[in-house]
Scaffold this motif. Structure first.
Motif, mmCIF file in Angstrom:
data_model
loop_
_atom_site.group_PDB
_atom_site.id
_atom_site.type_symbol
_atom_site.label_atom_id
_atom_site.label_comp_id
_atom_site.label_asym_id
_atom_site.label_seq_id
_atom_site.Cartn_x
_atom_site.Cartn_y
_atom_site.Cartn_z
ATOM 1 N N ALA A 62 41.905 40.656 24.973
ATOM 2 C CA ALA A 62 41.773 41.930 25.680
ATOM 3 C C ALA A 62 40.305 42.185 26.056
ATOM 4 C CB ALA A 62 42.309 43.075 24.829
ATOM 5 N N LEU A 63 39.393 41.852 25.156
ATOM 6 C CA LEU A 63 37.971 42.015 25.440
ATOM 7 C C LEU A 63 37.555 41.106 26.596
ATOM 8 C CD1 LEU A 63 35.188 43.176 24.771
ATOM 9 C CD2 LEU A 63 34.939 41.363 23.062
ATOM 10 N N ALA A 64 38.012 39.855 26.571
ATOM 11 C CA ALA A 64 37.672 38.912 27.639
ATOM 12 C C ALA A 64 38.203 39.403 28.987
ATOM 13 C CB ALA A 64 38.221 37.524 27.318
ATOM 14 N N VAL A 65 39.413 39.925 29.012
ATOM 15 C CA VAL A 65 39.991 40.446 30.254
ATOM 16 C C VAL A 65 39.176 41.638 30.751
ATOM 17 C CG1 VAL A 65 42.005 41.629 31.225
ATOM 18 C CG2 VAL A 65 42.318 39.574 29.843
ATOM 19 N N SER A 66 38.780 42.509 29.845
ATOM 20 C CA SER A 66 37.976 43.671 30.215
ATOM 21 C C SER A 66 36.636 43.238 30.813
ATOM 22 C CB SER A 66 37.747 44.550 28.988
ATOM 23 O OG SER A 66 36.863 45.594 29.288
ATOM 24 N N ILE A 67 35.990 42.277 30.197
ATOM 25 C CA ILE A 67 34.703 41.777 30.705
ATOM 26 C C ILE A 67 34.904 41.146 32.076
ATOM 27 C CG2 ILE A 67 32.834 40.120 30.339
ATOM 28 C CD1 ILE A 67 33.357 40.502 27.280
ATOM 29 N N ARG A 68 35.964 40.370 32.221
ATOM 30 C CA ARG A 68 36.263 39.716 33.506
ATOM 31 C C ARG A 68 36.492 40.765 34.603
ATOM 32 N NH1 ARG A 68 34.833 35.370 35.922
ATOM 33 N NH2 ARG A 68 35.274 36.273 37.910
ATOM 34 N N ASN A 69 37.183 41.851 34.264
ATOM 35 C CA ASN A 69 37.401 42.929 35.236
ATOM 36 C C ASN A 69 36.084 43.573 35.662
ATOM 37 O OD1 ASN A 69 40.178 42.601 35.313
ATOM 38 N ND2 ASN A 69 40.561 44.141 33.733
ATOM 39 N N ARG A 70 35.180 43.763 34.698
ATOM 40 C CA ARG A 70 33.873 44.339 35.040
ATOM 41 C C ARG A 70 33.067 43.380 35.917
ATOM 42 N NH1 ARG A 70 31.397 45.936 29.601
ATOM 43 N NH2 ARG A 70 32.996 44.592 28.775
ATOM 44 N N MET A 71 33.183 42.069 35.658
ATOM 45 C CA MET A 71 32.516 41.079 36.508
ATOM 46 C C MET A 71 33.067 41.164 37.934
ATOM 47 S SD MET A 71 32.408 37.912 33.791
ATOM 48 C CE MET A 71 32.153 36.653 34.998
ATOM 49 N N ASP A 72 34.377 41.307 38.052
ATOM 50 C CA ASP A 72 35.003 41.427 39.369
ATOM 51 C C ASP A 72 34.520 42.683 40.094
ATOM 52 O OD1 ASP A 72 36.385 39.086 38.880
ATOM 53 O OD2 ASP A 72 38.271 40.090 38.364
ATOM 54 N N GLN A 73 34.328 43.775 39.352
ATOM 55 C CA GLN A 73 33.820 45.009 39.957
ATOM 56 C C GLN A 73 32.407 44.810 40.507
ATOM 57 O OE1 GLN A 73 34.133 47.800 36.744
ATOM 58 N NE2 GLN A 73 36.213 48.421 37.289
ATOM 59 N N VAL A 74 31.587 44.104 39.743
ATOM 60 C CA VAL A 74 30.220 43.834 40.199
ATOM 61 C C VAL A 74 30.260 42.940 41.444
ATOM 62 C CG1 VAL A 74 28.029 42.717 39.616
ATOM 63 C CG2 VAL A 74 29.160 44.190 37.942
ATOM 64 N N PRO A 105 26.422 51.336 39.034
ATOM 65 C CA PRO A 105 26.133 50.643 40.296
ATOM 66 C C PRO A 105 27.326 49.910 40.915
ATOM 67 C CG PRO A 105 24.430 50.185 38.686
ATOM 68 C CD PRO A 105 25.520 50.918 37.970
ATOM 69 N N SER A 106 28.318 49.542 40.119
ATOM 70 C CA SER A 106 29.439 48.798 40.678
ATOM 71 C C SER A 106 30.615 49.689 41.064
ATOM 72 C CB SER A 106 29.904 47.724 39.693
ATOM 73 O OG SER A 106 30.337 48.303 38.488
ATOM 74 N N VAL A 107 30.435 51.002 41.009
ATOM 75 C CA VAL A 107 31.510 51.936 41.319
ATOM 76 C C VAL A 107 31.874 51.845 42.806
ATOM 77 C CG1 VAL A 107 30.083 53.950 41.837
ATOM 78 C CG2 VAL A 107 32.317 54.261 40.857
#
Length: 121
Positions: A62-74, A105-107
Motif C-alpha cells: 500500500a505504501l509503494a502504491v501511494s508513493i507511485r501515485n505521488r510520482m505520477d502526480q509529479v 506543487p503537483s496539485v
C-alpha cells in the motif's frame, strides 16, 4: 484562463518538481527493496509469523502504491508545465491559487474541485 509564469519562476517550479520526483523515486526504490526482503518465508515460521509477514507485506505494498501515485502526480504536473497548463484546474479550467501551488506543487485541481471529488467517495 492559464497562469503565465515568468521563465525564472517556471524553472524554479520545474526544479522543485524534479527534486520531489527524485525524493519519491528513492523512497519507492527503498520500499520495494524492503518488500522483497520482508517477504521471505522461513521454515520455522508458524501461522502467527506468516500472518504478521502477510500483514506487513500488505502495508508495504500500500505504501509503494501511494508513493507511485505521488510520482505520477509529479509527472503530470511536469507535463502540464511543459504544455503551459500548469496552475490551471484540470476539471473547471479555473486558476489554482499560487499559495496552493506553493504548498502542493503537483496539485492539478482547485480547492473547490478537489473538495467535490473527495465528497463523492
Amino acid at each position: 484562463m492559464t497562469l503565465v509564469f515568468p521563465e525564472t519562476r517556471t524553472q524554479d517550479i520545474r526544479t522543485a518538481l524534479l527534486g520531489r520526483r527524485e525524493e519519491l523515486e528513492s523512497e519507492y526504490t527503498a520500499t520495494v527493496a524492503e518488500m522483497t526482503l520482508a517477504g521471505v518465508v522461513d521454515a520455522g515460521d508458524d501461522v502467527a509469523d506468516l500472518g504478521t509477514k502477510a500483514f506487513n507485506r500488505e502495508q508495504e505494498f500500500a505504501l509503494a502504491v501511494s508513493i507511485r501515485n505521488r510520482m505520477d502526480q509529479v509527472d503530470r504536473a511536469l507535463e502540464r508545465l511543459d504544455a503551459g497548463h500548469y496552475g490551471t484546474c484540470e476539471t473547471c479550467a479555473g486558476e489554482i491559487p499560487v499559495a496552493r501551488l506553493a504548498a502542493f506543487p503537483s496539485v492539478t485541481l482547485c480547492v473547490a474541485c478537489k473538495s467535490r471529488s473527495e465528497s463523492r467517495y
